[in-house]
Design a protein around this motif. Sequence first.
Motif, PDB file in Angstrom:
ATOM      1  N   GLU A   1      -6.351  31.877 -62.475  1.00 33.28           N
ATOM      2  CA  GLU A   1      -6.231  33.366 -62.253  1.00 33.28           C
ATOM      3  C   GLU A   1      -4.937  33.718 -61.748  1.00 33.28           C
ATOM      4  O   GLU A   1      -4.617  34.824 -61.848  1.00 33.28           O
ATOM      5  CB  GLU A   1      -7.403  33.227 -61.156  1.00 33.28           C
ATOM      6  N   TRP A   2      -4.220  32.790 -61.084  1.00 33.50           N
ATOM      7  CA  TRP A   2      -3.035  33.195 -60.342  1.00 33.50           C
ATOM      8  C   TRP A   2      -2.066  33.538 -61.296  1.00 33.50           C
ATOM      9  O   TRP A   2      -1.142  34.664 -61.489  1.00 33.50           O
ATOM     10  CB  TRP A   2      -2.266  31.958 -59.415  1.00 33.50           C
TER      11      TRP A   2
ATOM     12  N   ARG B   1      -2.560  34.268 -64.713  1.00 31.01           N
ATOM     13  CA  ARG B   1      -3.008  35.472 -65.294  1.00 31.01           C
ATOM     14  C   ARG B   1      -2.894  36.955 -64.909  1.00 31.01           C
ATOM     15  O   ARG B   1      -2.378  37.814 -65.260  1.00 31.01           O
ATOM     16  CB  ARG B   1      -4.666  35.398 -65.638  1.00 31.01           C
ATOM     17  N   SER B   2      -3.066  36.919 -63.232  1.00 31.11           N
ATOM     18  CA  SER B   2      -3.147  38.105 -62.741  1.00 31.11           C
ATOM     19  C   SER B   2      -1.657  38.408 -62.473  1.00 31.11           C
ATOM     20  O   SER B   2      -1.349  39.741 -62.310  1.00 31.11           O
ATOM     21  CB  SER B   2      -3.547  38.025 -61.215  1.00 31.11           C
ATOM     22  N   ARG B   3      -0.715  37.688 -62.588  1.00 32.20           N
ATOM     23  CA  ARG B   3       0.736  38.070 -62.239  1.00 32.20           C
ATOM     24  C   ARG B   3       1.591  38.326 -63.501  1.00 32.20           C
ATOM     25  O   ARG B   3       2.476  38.883 -63.631  1.00 32.20           O
ATOM     26  CB  ARG B   3       1.254  36.988 -61.407  1.00 32.20           C
TER      27      ARG B   3
ATOM     28  N   GLU C   1      -2.038  33.587 -70.532  1.00 31.14           N
ATOM     29  CA  GLU C   1      -3.258  32.419 -70.720  1.00 31.14           C
ATOM     30  C   GLU C   1      -2.694  31.221 -71.359  1.00 31.14           C
ATOM     31  O   GLU C   1      -3.409  30.188 -70.803  1.00 31.14           O
ATOM     32  CB  GLU C   1      -4.272  32.938 -71.499  1.00 31.14           C
TER      33      GLU C   1
ATOM     34  N   ARG D   1       2.527  43.295 -67.031  1.00 31.77           N
ATOM     35  CA  ARG D   1       2.764  44.493 -66.014  1.00 31.77           C
ATOM     36  C   ARG D   1       4.126  45.155 -66.369  1.00 31.77           C
ATOM     37  O   ARG D   1       4.005  46.304 -66.333  1.00 31.77           O
ATOM     38  CB  ARG D   1       2.702  43.959 -64.478  1.00 31.77           C
TER      39      ARG D   1
ATOM     40  N   GLN E   1      -0.142  36.857 -73.943  1.00 30.54           N
ATOM     41  CA  GLN E   1      -1.182  36.054 -73.523  1.00 30.54           C
ATOM     42  C   GLN E   1      -1.335  34.506 -74.201  1.00 30.54           C
ATOM     43  O   GLN E   1      -1.797  33.825 -73.653  1.00 30.54           O
ATOM     44  CB  GLN E   1      -2.745  36.737 -73.719  1.00 30.54           C
TER      45      GLN E   1
END
Length: 323
Positions: A33-34, A36-38, A42, A255, A276
């Motif tokens: 999660e860390w 992927r979110s930043r 994947e 991002r 990803q």
Amino acid sequence: MTRRAVVIGAGHYLPERVVENAEFEKTLDTSDEWIRSRSGIERRHFAAEGETTSDLATKAAQRALDQAGLAANDIDAIVLATSTADLTFPSAASMVQAKLGMDHGFAFDLQAVCAGFAYALTNANALILSGQASRVLVIGAETFSRIMDWNDRSTCVLFGDGAGALVLEAQEGNGTPEDRGILATDLNSDGRHKDILYVDGGISTQTTGFLRMQGKEVFRHAVEKLAATAVKAMDSAGVSSEDVDWVVPHQANIRIIQGTARKMGLPMDKVVVTVQDHGNTSAASIPLALSVGVERGQIKKGDLIVTEAIGGGLAWGAVVLRW
């Protein structure tokens, strides 16, 4: 009539080993999660032991040649963008030349880190426009897994290995934005920002070193500079955002990709995204994404494409081309 450098073949190669985010949880204070979110990443591919940058580059190049319906000896030159060449010298490009069985012409490496493929396309375009070459094999290939500090969770989870290649051929156009081929390029660098993205070793220091990055600083520069270079190249080509079919950006961080698209006034459904599945493959990321875009059926003949990238140096640039 105007001489243009037209893409007639694309190919890519990814090492067999796929590394999911969860694998890093075993050795680092991190999580799927860390990551992927930043970053949007994947998974990524890592080269096998003994598998070199020139090996990856050769496989991608052969696939591009196959798609173009050409043999290696139909090519006049090879331009290979990489920061992770097999040896200090000779060039990885000359090794690819030998592995492909190409017994004439010339080959050289070009190093502009993640912006390397934009620089390589620009140089290949110049070779074709000047008449120095009629067909050029342009490759981006990296084994960044060899320069990772596996204790640094802020960098080692972001990068992967891979290669992509394009075959460019001289063709005649009408000198308008409707021509197929490279329509405009824009290159930039600013060595004052060296310390925000670099490798802390090298030949003259007799060390190998690891990649070091100030992520927030890189992000701060990236969106503004990427959008600006893309717009400048589009202006030079005589096209606008409304004309663009696909943006194929350097695949570093989702991002950054999203922020640059917003600044260019383009929706994300016009952006080819592969970060990803590959992570940041540096100079390989744009040709990888172009080849995957073709494979997916996204990129088609006649599409107007904008590519842009930024990397250590800082170096950045953009290329506008019609597929």
